[in-house]
Design a protein around this motif. Structure first.
Motif, short mmCIF file in Angstrom:
data_model
loop_
_atom_site.label_atom_id
_atom_site.label_comp_id
_atom_site.label_asym_id
_atom_site.label_seq_id
_atom_site.Cartn_x
_atom_site.Cartn_y
_atom_site.Cartn_z
N GLY A 16 -2.73 -7.66 19.93
CA GLY A 16 -2.25 -6.43 19.33
C GLY A 16 -2.75 -6.23 17.91
O GLY A 16 -3.56 -7.01 17.39
N SER A 17 -2.23 -5.17 17.29
CA SER A 17 -2.67 -4.81 15.94
C SER A 17 -1.48 -4.53 15.03
O SER A 17 -0.41 -4.13 15.49
CB SER A 17 -3.54 -3.54 16.00
OG SER A 17 -4.70 -3.74 16.75
N LEU A 18 -1.70 -4.75 13.75
CA LEU A 18 -0.76 -4.38 12.71
C LEU A 18 -1.54 -3.90 11.50
O LEU A 18 -2.67 -4.35 11.28
CB LEU A 18 0.12 -5.57 12.29
CG LEU A 18 1.25 -6.00 13.20
CD1 LEU A 18 1.88 -7.28 12.67
CD2 LEU A 18 2.31 -4.92 13.32
N ARG A 19 -0.92 -3.04 10.70
CA ARG A 19 -1.53 -2.60 9.45
C ARG A 19 -0.57 -2.90 8.32
O ARG A 19 0.54 -2.35 8.27
CB ARG A 19 -1.84 -1.11 9.49
CG ARG A 19 -2.66 -0.64 8.29
CD ARG A 19 -2.68 0.86 8.21
NE ARG A 19 -3.72 1.37 7.32
CZ ARG A 19 -3.65 2.53 6.70
NH1 ARG A 19 -2.61 3.33 6.89
NH2 ARG A 19 -4.64 2.93 5.90
N LEU A 20 -0.99 -3.75 7.42
CA LEU A 20 -0.20 -4.07 6.25
C LEU A 20 -0.58 -3.17 5.08
O LEU A 20 -1.75 -2.81 4.94
CB LEU A 20 -0.40 -5.53 5.84
CG LEU A 20 -0.15 -6.60 6.90
CD1 LEU A 20 -0.32 -7.98 6.30
CD2 LEU A 20 1.21 -6.44 7.53
N SER A 21 0.40 -2.84 4.27
CA SER A 21 0.17 -2.05 3.06
C SER A 21 0.71 -2.82 1.86
O SER A 21 1.66 -3.60 1.97
CB SER A 21 0.86 -0.70 3.14
OG SER A 21 0.37 0.08 4.20
N CYS A 22 0.10 -2.59 0.72
CA CYS A 22 0.54 -3.20 -0.54
C CYS A 22 0.54 -2.11 -1.60
O CYS A 22 -0.54 -1.63 -1.99
CB CYS A 22 -0.38 -4.34 -0.92
SG CYS A 22 -0.03 -5.06 -2.55
N ALA A 23 1.72 -1.72 -2.04
CA ALA A 23 1.85 -0.69 -3.07
C ALA A 23 2.03 -1.35 -4.43
O ALA A 23 2.84 -2.26 -4.59
CB ALA A 23 3.05 0.20 -2.76
N ALA A 24 1.26 -0.88 -5.41
CA ALA A 24 1.27 -1.49 -6.73
C ALA A 24 1.84 -0.55 -7.78
O ALA A 24 1.51 0.64 -7.80
CB ALA A 24 -0.14 -1.89 -7.13
N SER A 25 2.67 -1.09 -8.65
CA SER A 25 3.13 -0.34 -9.81
C SER A 25 2.22 -0.62 -10.99
O SER A 25 2.34 0.01 -12.03
CB SER A 25 4.57 -0.73 -10.17
OG SER A 25 4.61 -2.09 -10.57
#
Length: 124
Positions: A16-25
């Motif tokens: 399967g697949s996953l998409r990770l996100s990383c939000a930066a301040s």
């Protein structure tokens, strides 16, 4: 306070697949090298992928080449990790990290800011 916040982890079957996100301040995000690391239970944190500030250079650890894609959107102060063809050995806590400097480096000690991590579990 500099902050990185990961999201997108979860439980997925092998293949399967996953998409990770990383939000930066971090206001220097757009001028920094950023990367993904992971840590499996009982193991040391290991490098997965990194991308330079304009996306001109990208580096992956051998075990994820051809399956994972790192990208960034500097306008949104966000980095991504698209993970396809997941394997049980990809299981672990995934961390995003930011380096106050240039260059693609794989050692954890070269990164200055870390997120709290997001769990990825791949079942067989």
């Amino acid at each position: 306070q500099e902050q990185l916040v990961e999201s997108g982890g979860g439980l997925v079957q092998a293949g399967g697949s996953l998409r990770l996100s990383c939000a930066a301040s971090e206001r220097t995000f757009s001028s920094s090298t950023v990367g993904w690391f992971r840590q499996a239970p009982g193991k040391e944190r290991e490098f997965v992928a990194a991308i330079t500030w304009r996306g001109g250079s990208i580096y992956y650890t051998d075990s994820v080449k051809g399956r994972f894609t790192i990208s960034r959107d500097n306008a949104k102060n966000t980095m991504y990790l698209q993970m396809n063809s997941l394997k049980p050995e990809d299981t672990g806590v995934y961390y995003c990290a930011l380096r106050h400097g240039s260059g693609l480096l794989v050692g954890v000690n070269f990164y200055d800011v870390w997120g709290q991590g997001t769990q990825v579990t791949v079942s067989s």
